[in-house]
Design a protein around this motif. Structure first.
Motif, PDB file in Angstrom:
ATOM      1  N   SER A 119      11.548 -23.126  11.112  1.00 24.00           N
ATOM      2  CA  SER A 119      12.564 -23.592  10.154  1.00 24.00           C
ATOM      3  C   SER A 119      12.094 -24.693   9.201  1.00 24.00           C
ATOM      4  CB  SER A 119      13.833 -24.052  10.881  1.00 24.00           C
ATOM      5  OG  SER A 119      14.391 -22.975  11.593  1.00 24.00           O
ATOM      6  N   LYS A 120      10.792 -24.962   9.142  1.00 22.03           N
ATOM      7  CA  LYS A 120      10.246 -25.964   8.211  1.00 22.03           C
ATOM      8  C   LYS A 120       9.426 -25.249   7.141  1.00 22.03           C
ATOM      9  CE  LYS A 120       9.774 -29.719  11.544  1.00 22.03           C
ATOM     10  NZ  LYS A 120       8.798 -30.613  12.181  1.00 22.03           N
ATOM     11  N   GLY A 121       9.816 -25.438   5.884  1.00 24.70           N
ATOM     12  CA  GLY A 121       9.115 -24.793   4.787  1.00 24.70           C
ATOM     13  C   GLY A 121       7.699 -25.300   4.617  1.00 24.70           C
ATOM     14  N   PHE A 122       6.793 -24.374   4.289  1.00 33.86           N
ATOM     15  CA  PHE A 122       5.414 -24.794   4.035  1.00 33.86           C
ATOM     16  C   PHE A 122       4.831 -24.188   2.761  1.00 33.86           C
ATOM     17  CE2 PHE A 122       5.044 -21.171   6.847  1.00 33.86           C
ATOM     18  CZ  PHE A 122       3.894 -20.487   6.465  1.00 33.86           C
ATOM     19  N   VAL A 123       5.294 -23.035   2.324  1.00 31.60           N
ATOM     20  CA  VAL A 123       4.926 -22.470   1.026  1.00 31.60           C
ATOM     21  C   VAL A 123       6.143 -21.765   0.444  1.00 31.60           C
ATOM     22  CG1 VAL A 123       2.429 -22.231   1.407  1.00 31.60           C
ATOM     23  CG2 VAL A 123       3.930 -20.374   2.053  1.00 31.60           C
ATOM     24  N   TRP A 124       6.249 -21.761  -0.885  1.00 34.97           N
ATOM     25  CA  TRP A 124       7.398 -21.133  -1.520  1.00 34.97           C
ATOM     26  C   TRP A 124       7.053 -20.729  -2.948  1.00 34.97           C
ATOM     27  CZ3 TRP A 124       6.673 -26.137  -0.219  1.00 34.97           C
ATOM     28  CH2 TRP A 124       6.663 -27.082  -1.237  1.00 34.97           C
ATOM     29  N   GLU A 125       7.684 -19.666  -3.375  1.00 29.36           N
ATOM     30  CA  GLU A 125       7.586 -19.250  -4.762  1.00 29.36           C
ATOM     31  C   GLU A 125       8.306 -20.307  -5.597  1.00 29.36           C
ATOM     32  OE1 GLU A 125       8.802 -15.340  -7.425  1.00 29.36           O
ATOM     33  OE2 GLU A 125       9.707 -15.608  -5.446  1.00 29.36           O
ATOM     34  N   LEU A 164      -5.441 -22.661   2.024  1.00 31.78           N
ATOM     35  CA  LEU A 164      -4.323 -23.499   1.588  1.00 31.78           C
ATOM     36  C   LEU A 164      -3.055 -23.201   2.393  1.00 31.78           C
ATOM     37  CD1 LEU A 164      -3.892 -25.604  -0.700  1.00 31.78           C
ATOM     38  CD2 LEU A 164      -3.055 -23.705  -2.103  1.00 31.78           C
ATOM     39  N   VAL A 165      -2.753 -21.927   2.574  1.00 24.75           N
ATOM     40  CA  VAL A 165      -1.564 -21.522   3.342  1.00 24.75           C
ATOM     41  C   VAL A 165      -1.702 -21.956   4.798  1.00 24.75           C
ATOM     42  CG1 VAL A 165      -0.285 -19.510   4.230  1.00 24.75           C
ATOM     43  CG2 VAL A 165      -0.909 -19.630   1.804  1.00 24.75           C
TER      44      VAL A 165
END
Length: 145
Positions: A32-38, A110-111
């Motif tokens: 539930s923790k964001g790490f990459v996004w458009e 990077l991801v």
């Protein structure tokens, strides 16, 4: 040249990762923790980049969580044709990436590093141990957690 499909494939290959739509764009999270996004650019982003003399991206933009603002600054300084930021992200440990300018191998690193920053420590440690057992090809952040 990397694509959002590459991001999706790389992110979803990592443990406990899911994809959700946030603000109409794809985002990938670990526990539930964001790490990459458009991250499509908004008018204010475009105006700020134009004012700073930074060329607008030709394609998709990815937001990526980094360890701290020092890492962010180093990435932008080392490869300004790939990495950039906007005032929206001032003081926040995230960098924007021109996907049309990054190779898939660099994107993978990077991801994975972004995932390591956000994954629970036990999950990250297990993943790193498994990769270590598989041999070369581990990330720079191998020492974390």
């Amino acid at each position: 040249m990397a694509t959002l499909d590459d991001v999706r494939r790389l992110a979803l290959a990592l443990p406990r990762t899911d994809e959700k739509v946030s603000w109409g764009s794809a985002a990938w999270r670990v526990s539930s923790k964001g790490f990459v996004w458009e991250r499509p650019l908004r008018r204010a982003d475009e105006a700020a980049l134009a004012e700073a003399g930074v060329p607008l991206p030709d394609g998709d933009v990815l937001g990526v969580r980094v360890a701290d603002v020092g890492v962010k600054a180093a990435l932008i300084a080392d490869e300004p044709d790939v990495y950039f930021t906007t005032p929206h992200f001032d003081g926040y440990p995230a960098v924007l990436v021109r996907l049309e300018r990054i190779g898939v191998d660099e994107l993978r690193e990077l991801v994975e590093e972004a995932w390591l920053q956000r994954a629970p420590k036990t999950v990250a440690a297990a993943w790193l141990a498994e990769r270590h057992d598989e041999g070369p090809g581990t990330t720079r952040e191998q020492a974390r957690p």
